[in-house]
Design an enzyme around this catalytic site. Structure first.
Site, mmCIF file in Angstrom:
data_model
loop_
_atom_site.group_PDB
_atom_site.id
_atom_site.type_symbol
_atom_site.label_atom_id
_atom_site.label_comp_id
_atom_site.label_asym_id
_atom_site.label_seq_id
_atom_site.Cartn_x
_atom_site.Cartn_y
_atom_site.Cartn_z
ATOM 1 N N ILE A 14 0.669 -0.958 -0.002
ATOM 2 C CA ILE A 14 0.168 0.105 -0.423
ATOM 3 C C ILE A 14 1.148 1.083 0.369
ATOM 4 O O ILE A 14 0.571 2.746 -0.496
ATOM 5 C CB ILE A 14 -0.608 0.078 1.062
ATOM 6 C CG1 ILE A 14 -2.357 1.001 1.150
ATOM 7 C CG2 ILE A 14 -0.899 0.133 2.663
ATOM 8 C CD1 ILE A 14 -2.780 1.253 0.416
ATOM 9 N N LYS A 90 -6.041 3.176 7.397
ATOM 10 C CA LYS A 90 -6.542 2.201 7.400
ATOM 11 C C LYS A 90 -6.207 0.669 8.019
ATOM 12 O O LYS A 90 -5.933 0.111 6.809
ATOM 13 C CB LYS A 90 -8.417 1.898 7.201
ATOM 14 C CG LYS A 90 -8.040 2.058 5.339
ATOM 15 C CD LYS A 90 -8.237 0.713 5.217
ATOM 16 C CE LYS A 90 -8.181 -0.219 4.264
ATOM 17 N NZ LYS A 90 -8.283 -1.718 4.222
ATOM 18 N N ASP A 168 -11.085 -6.529 6.662
ATOM 19 C CA ASP A 168 -9.993 -5.204 6.179
ATOM 20 C C ASP A 168 -10.690 -4.552 4.874
ATOM 21 O O ASP A 168 -10.850 -3.571 4.974
ATOM 22 C CB ASP A 168 -9.432 -5.746 5.769
ATOM 23 C CG ASP A 168 -8.101 -5.403 5.052
ATOM 24 O OD1 ASP A 168 -7.064 -4.300 6.141
ATOM 25 O OD2 ASP A 168 -7.291 -5.202 3.881
#
Length: 308
Positions: A14, A90, A168
């Protein structure tokens, strides 16, 4: 104005795919250091830990966290104790209590904090929110289905306690829904389907409502073997609004609408820049609370083992 000197903790998929390109494209930030135990980030100083970065690295004003949620709490606490602004990918923490404690510590330290619910910054979200503001809502249907092997290959932490499993990605949908809807949501029931060899669900069905009894239902699947389905359909007295592709596409009564051209993470970092400049914070807990409540009231069904 001098750019915000930024450190990055965690340099996995990410960070490489989204955070670093967004940072490098925004002249308000200067990426000066990365803490990672894996592949180093080219062009900046790399350190093996956050502690080493803070002690021996270049001066930083803010730190972005891209590590898995388990163990992240102590790292963010360490950055806050050092007086740094924080951006937290997040889900912000492995538990709701940890996230609540970070909100309080940000306030006590007088710095800026952002829980980066990146899906709220998808191109169609603000236009959808504006349209919904004056409508009478009847129901919401969320379908969030993808293949974990594609998006999180070999990431075993997702299936461990605190890894959230299907939540998730599912928390992205919840972050959009809670941003679009005027009133808080509450979980009425949930069914969690957990593989025999995992600790976290691979699929879930959730029924939610607000204080006005708005019917909100969500179907999450992390073993969806074909094209992703990331959609939210909201039926109103005045028409049907639909978001597709995770909020990138917006249609009303089947007619495609004009949306922003800014990417999610570009918008996340623009927002973080504004928060730092305004000495403000944006650390919404509602998406994580809905996940916690789903685990709290949800029934569990054992399903066949999952193998990556």
């Amino acid at each position: 104005m001098q750019p915000i000197r930024l450190g990055l903790v965690g340099y996995g998929k990410i960070a490489q795919d989204q955070h670093v390109p967004a940072i490098q494209a925004n002249p308000a930030f200067q990426l000066v250091a990365v803490a990672t135990q894996g592949q180093p980030c080219a062009g900046v100083e790399n350190f093996r830990s956050l502690g080493e970065l803070l002690e021996n690295g270049p001066q930083v004003d803010a730190i972005a966290f891209c590590t898995p949620p388990q163990g992240r709490f102590a790292l963010v606490q360490q950055a806050l104790a050092a007086g740094k602004h924080v951006l937290v990918e997040k889900p912000p923490c492995a538990t709701l209590g940890e996230a609540m404690a970070l909100v309080e510590q940000v306030r006590e330290q007088g710095v800026s904090g952002l829980f980066a619910w990146h899906s709220r910054y998808a191109p169609g979200i603000e236009a959808a929110r504006d349209w919904l503001a004056s409508r009478t809502l009847h129901s919401v249907q969320i379908d969030w289905k993808e293949d974990v092997r594609k998006w999180h290959p070999g990431q075993a932490w997702i299936w461990q306690p605190g890894g959230l499993g299907v939540f998730d990605p599912g928390i992205n949908a919840l972050s959009i829904a809670t941003h679009l809807l005027a009133l808080p949501l509450f979980v009425e029931s949930a069914e969690l389907r957990v593989p025999d060899n995992c600790q976290s669900p691979i699929a879930a069905s959730i029924k939610m409502a607000d204080a006005r009894h708005l019917d909100v239902r969500a179907e999450f699947d992390f073993d969806h073997g074909h094209d992703e389905l990331w959609s939210i359909e909201i039926r109103c007295a005045e028409g049907v609004l639909r978001l597709d592709n995770g909020g990138a596409l917006l249609s009303i009564d089947g007619v495609r609408q004009a949306v922003s051209e800014e990417g999610e993470y570009a918008a996340v970092y623009r927002h973080f820049q504004q928060l730092v400049n305004d000495k403000a914070s944006d650390m919404d807990l509602q998406p994580l609370r809905l996940v916690a409540d789903s685990f709290f009231v949800g029934s569990r069904m054992a399903v066949e083992p999952f193998y990556d």
